[in-house]
Design a protein around this motif. Structure first.
Motif, PDB file in Angstrom:
ATOM      1  N   LYS A  92       2.442   6.401  -7.101  1.00 13.51           N
ATOM      2  CA  LYS A  92       1.443   7.325  -7.656  1.00 13.51           C
ATOM      3  C   LYS A  92       1.907   8.779  -7.574  1.00 13.51           C
ATOM      4  O   LYS A  92       1.429   9.627  -8.336  1.00 13.51           O
ATOM      5  CB  LYS A  92       0.120   7.159  -6.916  1.00 13.51           C
ATOM      6  CG  LYS A  92      -0.600   5.859  -7.255  1.00 13.51           C
ATOM      7  CD  LYS A  92      -1.883   5.710  -6.438  1.00 13.51           C
ATOM      8  CE  LYS A  92      -2.578   4.395  -6.766  1.00 13.51           C
ATOM      9  NZ  LYS A  92      -3.809   4.199  -5.944  1.00 13.51           N
ATOM     10  N   GLN A  93       2.820   9.067  -6.662  1.00 12.51           N
ATOM     11  CA  GLN A  93       3.372  10.417  -6.555  1.00 12.51           C
ATOM     12  C   GLN A  93       4.652  10.568  -7.382  1.00 12.51           C
ATOM     13  O   GLN A  93       4.882  11.618  -7.991  1.00 12.51           O
ATOM     14  CB  GLN A  93       3.685  10.739  -5.089  1.00 12.51           C
ATOM     15  CG  GLN A  93       2.483  10.718  -4.163  1.00 12.51           C
ATOM     16  CD  GLN A  93       2.897  10.910  -2.720  1.00 12.51           C
ATOM     17  OE1 GLN A  93       3.659  11.804  -2.394  1.00 12.51           O
ATOM     18  NE2 GLN A  93       2.385  10.071  -1.835  1.00 12.51           N
ATOM     19  N   THR A 102       0.832  -1.204   0.000  1.00 11.26           N
ATOM     20  CA  THR A 102       0.000   0.000   0.000  1.00 11.26           C
ATOM     21  C   THR A 102       0.867   1.254   0.000  1.00 11.26           C
ATOM     22  O   THR A 102       0.595   2.218  -0.740  1.00 11.26           O
ATOM     23  CB  THR A 102      -0.922   0.013   1.232  1.00 11.26           C
ATOM     24  OG1 THR A 102      -1.760  -1.145   1.209  1.00 11.26           O
ATOM     25  CG2 THR A 102      -1.804   1.249   1.245  1.00 11.26           C
ATOM     26  N   GLU A 103       1.930   1.225   0.820  1.00  9.16           N
ATOM     27  CA  GLU A 103       2.830   2.379   0.896  1.00  9.16           C
ATOM     28  C   GLU A 103       3.582   2.575  -0.417  1.00  9.16           C
ATOM     29  O   GLU A 103       3.759   3.708  -0.889  1.00  9.16           O
ATOM     30  CB  GLU A 103       3.804   2.189   2.060  1.00  9.16           C
ATOM     31  CG  GLU A 103       4.532   3.461   2.457  1.00  9.16           C
ATOM     32  CD  GLU A 103       5.327   3.311   3.742  1.00  9.16           C
ATOM     33  OE1 GLU A 103       6.070   4.252   4.087  1.00  9.16           O
ATOM     34  OE2 GLU A 103       5.213   2.242   4.398  1.00  9.16           O
ATOM     35  N   ASP A 147       2.575   1.620  -3.424  1.00 10.33           N
ATOM     36  CA  ASP A 147       1.614   2.127  -4.414  1.00 10.33           C
ATOM     37  C   ASP A 147       1.411   3.633  -4.258  1.00 10.33           C
ATOM     38  O   ASP A 147       1.325   4.368  -5.255  1.00 10.33           O
ATOM     39  CB  ASP A 147       0.270   1.405  -4.265  1.00 10.33           C
ATOM     40  CG  ASP A 147       0.317  -0.036  -4.758  1.00 10.33           C
ATOM     41  OD1 ASP A 147       1.254  -0.357  -5.516  1.00 10.33           O
ATOM     42  OD2 ASP A 147      -0.573  -0.817  -4.386  1.00 10.33           O
ATOM     43  N   SER A 148       1.350   4.073  -3.003  1.00  7.36           N
ATOM     44  CA  SER A 148       1.147   5.497  -2.742  1.00  7.36           C
ATOM     45  C   SER A 148       2.329   6.321  -3.257  1.00  7.36           C
ATOM     46  O   SER A 148       2.145   7.369  -3.891  1.00  7.36           O
ATOM     47  CB  SER A 148       0.950   5.733  -1.245  1.00  7.36           C
ATOM     48  OG  SER A 148       0.848   7.107  -0.954  1.00  7.36           O
ATOM     49  N   LYS A 195      11.450  11.348  -3.991  1.00 11.33           N
ATOM     50  CA  LYS A 195      10.381  10.348  -4.016  1.00 11.33           C
ATOM     51  C   LYS A 195      10.902   8.992  -4.505  1.00 11.33           C
ATOM     52  O   LYS A 195      10.554   7.948  -3.964  1.00 11.33           O
ATOM     53  CB  LYS A 195       9.222  10.821  -4.894  1.00 11.33           C
ATOM     54  CG  LYS A 195       8.427  11.976  -4.281  1.00 11.33           C
ATOM     55  CD  LYS A 195       7.215  12.328  -5.103  1.00 11.33           C
ATOM     56  CE  LYS A 195       6.471  13.527  -4.501  1.00 11.33           C
ATOM     57  NZ  LYS A 195       6.004  13.270  -3.133  1.00 11.33           N
TER      58      LYS A 195
END
Length: 210
Positions: free
Chosen positions: A60-61, A53-54, A56-57, A132
């Motif tokens: 996406k950024q 989940t982390e 993927d987050s 990132k």
């Protein structure tokens, strides 16, 4: 389940009882081990889900940020920046104890984040993009380490489950059936011996009367 091919003797009965006791105790210990390993495996799977989940987050950024960087800096500038960036990563094997067992995995030590390019000719988005992707790299190394343990732990669960099944479905039932068979044969022999002894006793009594 077919019984073992052994002679129905008292010594073999004792041996079968010992084997049955050892097998039963081994089954209980293995079943306990399997339950512990499954709990640990499920705990690690939850960690993997959280990491996914982390990741993927961050993805996406990171990728939209990279697209903006490409539009602002241009492909040639990005290539020049990439050639100037160089990190050394320390990768080592490490041993992790899970459920009382030791598993080998990898440990990646990320270097300190540095600025390898000049502020001139770049934008704030450039720094943001590199940060990132650096964070994404850290998450991916964590994922690699945990997934290695998960894979090896899952293999150990499978091996333990096979041993549990072998004891539960084959070895213990076979020993129990053999034990029952030997006991029944020995009991029958005991009854025959008693019958013979009683017959001899009656015969001796009748001979004395004559």
């Amino acid at each position: 389940m077919a019984k073992l091919n052994v002679s129905p003797t008292k010594s073999n009965l004792l041996a079968i009882k010992d084997q049955l006791a050892v097998s039963t105790n081994g089954y209980e210990l293995l079943e306990e081990k399997r339950e512990i390993l499954v709990r640990e495996l499920m705990h690690l799977v939850e960690q993997v889900k959280l990491l996914e989940t982390e990741i993927d987050s961050v993805v996406k950024q990171a990728y939209p940020s990279f697209k903006r960087m490409l539009m602002l800096d241009g492909a040639d500038q990005i290539e020049r920046i990439s050639h100037g960036i160089h990190y050394d990563f320390d990768m080592n094997e490490k041993v992790v104890t899970v459920g009382g067992m030791q598993f080998e995995t990898i440990d990646v030590e990320l270097p300190k984040r540095e600025l390898f390019y000049s502020f001139f000719g770049t934008y704030a988005n450039t720094d943001e993009t590199i940060v990132k992707f650096f964070d994404l790299l850290g998450l991916l190394t964590q994922m690699a380490s945990i997934r290695t343990i998960v894979w090896r732990l899952a293999e150990e669960v499978k091996r333990t489950q096979r041993r549990v099944n072998a004891l539960d479905k084959m070895i213990i039932p076979q020993a129990q059936e053999t034990k029952t068979y030997i006991e029944s044969v020995l009991e029958e022999r005991e009854r025959e011996n008693i019958f013979v002894l009683k017959a001899l006793k009656r015969k001796n009594s009748s001979q004395k009367k004559d």
